[in-house]
Design an enzyme around this catalytic site. Sequence first.
Site, short mmCIF file in Angstrom:
data_model
loop_
_atom_site.label_atom_id
_atom_site.label_comp_id
_atom_site.label_asym_id
_atom_site.label_seq_id
_atom_site.Cartn_x
_atom_site.Cartn_y
_atom_site.Cartn_z
N ASP A 79 0.83 -1.21 0.00
CA ASP A 79 0.00 0.00 0.00
C ASP A 79 0.86 1.26 0.00
OD1 ASP A 79 -2.42 1.33 -0.05
OD2 ASP A 79 -2.62 1.39 2.13
N GLY A 80 0.33 2.32 -0.61
CA GLY A 80 0.99 3.62 -0.56
C GLY A 80 1.51 4.15 -1.89
N ASN A 81 1.24 3.43 -2.96
CA ASN A 81 1.71 3.89 -4.27
C ASN A 81 1.20 5.27 -4.63
OD1 ASN A 81 2.75 1.33 -4.45
ND2 ASN A 81 1.40 0.65 -6.10
N TRP A 103 2.67 8.05 -2.45
CA TRP A 103 4.08 8.22 -2.81
C TRP A 103 4.18 9.17 -4.02
CZ3 TRP A 103 6.92 7.35 -7.22
CH2 TRP A 103 8.31 7.27 -7.09
N ARG A 154 -0.81 9.50 -9.96
CA ARG A 154 -0.84 8.21 -9.24
C ARG A 154 -0.22 7.04 -10.03
NH1 ARG A 154 -4.01 7.49 -4.74
NH2 ARG A 154 -4.39 5.36 -5.40
N HIS A 210 2.33 3.62 -9.11
CA HIS A 210 2.13 2.20 -9.40
C HIS A 210 3.33 1.63 -10.17
CE1 HIS A 210 -1.76 2.42 -7.68
NE2 HIS A 210 -2.31 3.15 -8.64
N ARG A 269 -12.29 2.20 -7.86
CA ARG A 269 -11.44 3.34 -8.25
C ARG A 269 -11.82 3.85 -9.63
NH1 ARG A 269 -5.50 2.46 -5.62
NH2 ARG A 269 -6.28 1.77 -3.61
N LEU A 301 11.14 -20.24 -4.88
CA LEU A 301 10.17 -19.34 -4.23
C LEU A 301 8.82 -19.52 -4.89
CD1 LEU A 301 9.55 -16.89 -2.33
CD2 LEU A 301 10.05 -15.41 -4.29
N ARG A 307 2.12 -4.86 6.15
CA ARG A 307 1.40 -3.83 5.39
C ARG A 307 2.24 -2.57 5.38
NH1 ARG A 307 -4.81 -2.47 4.48
NH2 ARG A 307 -4.53 -0.63 3.18
N GLU A 318 1.98 -13.16 12.41
CA GLU A 318 2.53 -11.99 13.08
C GLU A 318 2.29 -10.80 12.16
OE1 GLU A 318 3.75 -11.94 16.10
OE2 GLU A 318 3.45 -14.10 16.33
C1 IPE Z 1 -5.44 -2.75 -0.10
O1 IPE Z 1 -5.12 -1.41 -0.28
C2 IPE Z 1 -5.36 -3.46 -1.43
C3 IPE Z 1 -4.04 -3.54 -2.01
C4 IPE Z 1 -2.92 -3.12 -1.49
C5 IPE Z 1 -4.00 -4.18 -3.28
P1 IPE Z 1 -6.25 -0.30 -0.41
O2 IPE Z 1 -5.53 0.99 -0.56
O3 IPE Z 1 -7.20 -0.67 -1.48
O4 IPE Z 1 -6.99 -0.43 0.98
P2 IPE Z 1 -7.87 0.61 1.79
O5 IPE Z 1 -8.88 1.20 0.84
O6 IPE Z 1 -6.93 1.66 2.30
O7 IPE Z 1 -8.48 -0.19 2.90
C1 IPE Z 2 -1.55 0.22 -3.36
O1 IPE Z 2 -1.37 1.58 -3.40
C2 IPE Z 2 -1.79 -0.37 -4.72
C3 IPE Z 2 -3.18 -0.73 -5.00
C4 IPE Z 2 -4.15 -0.79 -4.13
C5 IPE Z 2 -3.49 -1.07 -6.36
P1 IPE Z 2 -2.59 2.58 -3.40
O2 IPE Z 2 -2.96 2.86 -4.82
O3 IPE Z 2 -3.70 2.10 -2.54
O4 IPE Z 2 -1.91 3.86 -2.77
P2 IPE Z 2 -2.54 4.87 -1.73
O5 IPE Z 2 -3.02 4.06 -0.56
O6 IPE Z 2 -3.65 5.58 -2.43
O7 IPE Z 2 -1.40 5.76 -1.37
MG MG Z 3 -4.13 2.36 -0.56
#
Ligand code: IPE
Ligand code: IPE
Ligand code: MG
Length: 211
Positions: free
Chosen positions: A14-16, A19, A27, A31, A65, A125, A153, A172
């Site tokens: 998460d966080g792309n 970032w 955005r 990714h 999205r 792996l 996470r 964990e």
């Molecule tokens: C969870 O991230 C799904 C993935 C990382 C693929 P989200 O960004 O979709 O989750 P929420 O909306 O913050 O719960």
């Molecule tokens: C995780 O990053 C990747 C996917 C869920 C596809 P996000 O796209 O959720 O990035 P944030 O949470 O908006 O920063």
């Molecule tokens: Mg996210």
Amino acid sequence: MQQSTSLHVAIIMDGNGRWATRRGLPRPAGHRAGAAAVRRVVEAAPGLGIGQLTLFAFSADNWRRPPREVAYLMRLFARHLRTEAAELTRTGVRLEVIGRRDRLAPVLVAAIAAAERATAGGTRLRLRLAVDYSGRAAIRAGALLPDVDLLIRTGGEQRLSDFLLWEAAYAELYFTDRMWPDVGAADLAAAVQAFHARERRFGGLPEAAAG
Ligand code: IPE
Ligand code: IPE
Ligand code: MG
């Protein structure tokens, strides 16, 4: 301390988006950078005692999205499956994609099938990529994976967002504020080190008290 030789590590990547936004980028740039992080983590995993790595790439709820972002992600998956398959095969990584396929574009489904076929002999792996995945739906369908040892996470949120709900029963949990595109081998190593410092009891007593 007993070191398991073959850990199952799962990562909610998460966080792309944040970032990218923090850098004034669109955005999709996040990714794209996130895909590079996947490569770094996959390369580092076997050396850290990880035998199974399950990565959450797209949740069943991510269809909510904007269509443009979804389309970008789907193209990115197809492109990377095509370009990475040879390297995965060379390095003994067996790739499987988990989740629904009936809502994916036929070109993506074909790229998944080709990558799975090409890497089927890998034994170093076991890499699973969760695309259009829902933990709840997987439980209902009985599509369950081996238990997860360590669930990571990135991105600062502390929730499961419908990932491996059943399999994480005794995992964990490790949360980091680092955004996924910034993650590298050292971060994975730190998470694994933290895992080894935990005491897993599975409802029993600590070793010292068990007599
Ligand atoms: C969870 O991230 C799904 C993935 C990382 C693929 P989200 O960004 O979709 O989750 P929420 O909306 O913050 O719960
Ligand atoms: C995780 O990053 C990747 C996917 C869920 C596809 P996000 O796209 O959720 O990035 P944030 O949470 O908006 O920063
Ligand atoms: Mg996210």
